[in-house]
Design an enzyme around this catalytic site. Structure first.
Site, PDB file in Angstrom:
ATOM      1  N   HIS A 105      -5.070  -4.272  -7.772  1.00 12.11           N
ATOM      2  CA  HIS A 105      -6.510  -3.986  -7.847  1.00 12.11           C
ATOM      3  C   HIS A 105      -7.145  -4.612  -9.092  1.00 12.11           C
ATOM      4  CE1 HIS A 105      -5.299  -0.335 -10.321  1.00 12.11           C
ATOM      5  NE2 HIS A 105      -6.349  -0.768 -11.005  1.00 12.11           N
TER       6      HIS A 105
ATOM      7  N   ASP B 260       0.069  -1.916  -4.460  1.00 12.19           N
ATOM      8  CA  ASP B 260      -0.854  -2.195  -5.561  1.00 12.19           C
ATOM      9  C   ASP B 260      -0.137  -2.924  -6.694  1.00 12.19           C
ATOM     10  OD1 ASP B 260      -3.111  -2.421  -7.065  1.00 12.19           O
ATOM     11  OD2 ASP B 260      -3.487  -0.278  -7.290  1.00 12.19           O
TER      12      ASP B 260
ATOM     13  N   SER C   3      -4.481  -0.015 -16.796  1.00 11.45           N
ATOM     14  CA  SER C   3      -3.995  -0.402 -15.482  1.00 11.45           C
ATOM     15  C   SER C   3      -3.075  -1.616 -15.581  1.00 11.45           C
ATOM     16  CB  SER C   3      -5.167  -0.718 -14.565  1.00 11.45           C
ATOM     17  OG  SER C   3      -4.736  -0.889 -13.251  1.00 11.45           O
TER      18      SER C   3
END
Length: 359
Positions: A102, A132, A210
């Site tokens: 993402h 992901d 992230s």
């Protein structure tokens, strides 16, 4: 429970977009010899890690492997620039970096910031939206790969360290410490797919973390940070290395993750899919391009069937489908519950072969 948020890259534009909302919801294989560092004894037998390092010792060992990923995406308007940042971890001295899919979705260019302060161009060489995960490749010398733990043996309550670059702060990566709060959690991402086998931790994690590593006190990477619960205090999630490690070599060699050929294309049922195909069902997985000579067709599946359960496990999306299918029992066939053209039905398809590790 309140909504979760994927740790979208820290973005800078006329409007600041930090996170995308998601909600709490609810692979079997051997690993092959990898070109990146792993936690074994050199004999192919996984060594039990000695988790006795202090936090400063862990940071000294891992921080040189943590990078900042600066991205530039497609602007919303001609007068608006769209840029963002996240984190990643070097897994191979030749320049492979593991991060979240993402983080690099919809981007035009990537610049990777090394722990030395050096900036170098990067390119996405593999992606998988169901896990992901993404691999970014850079050309640089003297890289320090992190040591990955292929099968971390974690205990609830043990200390872990999260390293990344939250909020795009100057001065390099940030270190936070917490404990393993729970194991085998799952979340629903903004695209409506379920992420499985997540490690829950209370280490402070923010936008920009992230793609960064979650590390145990042996200094080995046990997960990749991916999501937070914004309405709660200190609830964060990382994709377990159990789910990641068996697929890394496939991503390097193939540019994608290998999944068994089941003879049809599974597609998550969404309102737009329902409208496009004139469907009556409101959840599950739509079967398209069914090959009569392969598992789906042999079992009697037809184009347009909506699969609502696999081996008695209800499914809502493609992530649920693969998770249930690959974890089905040892029986030669797997039962599917579906809503077909003639109404509800149950059929059996041949159980797919285990995922093959890539040599």
């Amino acid at each position: 429970m309140g909504p979760l948020r994927m740790m979208r890259p820290m973005t800078h534009s006329l409007t600041l977009h930090l996170l995308a909302p998601v909600f709490l919801s609810m692979f079997l294989t051997a690993y092959s010899a990898m070109p990146f560092a792993r936690a074994d004894s050199g004999t192919g037998v996984i060594a039990t890690p000695d988790k006795s390092l202090s936090v400063p010792e862990v940071v000294k060992k891992v921080r040189p492997s943590v990078v900042t990923i600066l991205t530039r995406g497609v602007p919303a308007s001609p007068s608006q620039s769209q840029s963002g940042s996240g984190s990643g971890v070097i897994i191979d001295a030749s320049g492979y970096i593991l991060t979240n899919n993402h983080l690099v979705t919809g981007i035009k260019s990537i610049v990777v910031g090394l722990s030395t302060g050096r900036l170098t161009p990067g390119r996405v060489v593999a992606r998988d939206f169901l896990l992901d995960l993404a691999l970014v490749k850079i050309n640089a010398q003297d890289l320090v790969p992190a040591t990955l733990n292929p099968s971390p043996h974690l205990e609830i309550g043990e200390s872990v360290v999260a390293i990344g670059n939250p909020l795009a702060l100057k001065g390099g990566s940030t270190v936070t410490v917490g404990v393993v709060s729970a194991l085998d959690r799952s979340v629903l991402n903004p695209e409506g797919e379920t992420l499985y086998d997540l490690i829950q931790t209370d280490a402070a994690i923010n936008p920009g973390n992230s793609g960064g590593p979650l590390v145990d006190l042996s200094g080995r990477v046990i997960g990749i940070n991916v999501a937070i619960a914004p309405s709660a205090q200190a609830i964060s999630y990382a994709i377990s290395m159990d789910s990641i490690y068996p697929h890394i070599q496939s991503m390097i060699v193939r540019g994608s993750i290998y999944r068994p050929d089941i003879g049809f294309t599974p597609v998550t049922v969404t309102p737009s899919i329902m409208a496009s195909f004139g469907l009556d069902g409101d959840r599950g997985v739509l079967a398209l391009q069914v090959d009569d000579a392969k598992a789906g067709g042999v079992g009697g599946l037809q184009d347009g069937d909506i699969i609502t359960a696999v081996d008695q496990h209800q499914i809502f999306n493609v992530g649920d489908f693969w998770h249930a299918l690959l974890r089905a029992g040892d029986q030669p066939t797997v039962p599917l519950t579906l809503h077909g053209k003639n109404g509800p039905a149950t059929l059996q398809i041949p159980r797919p072969h285990p995922i093959r590790p890539v040599q």
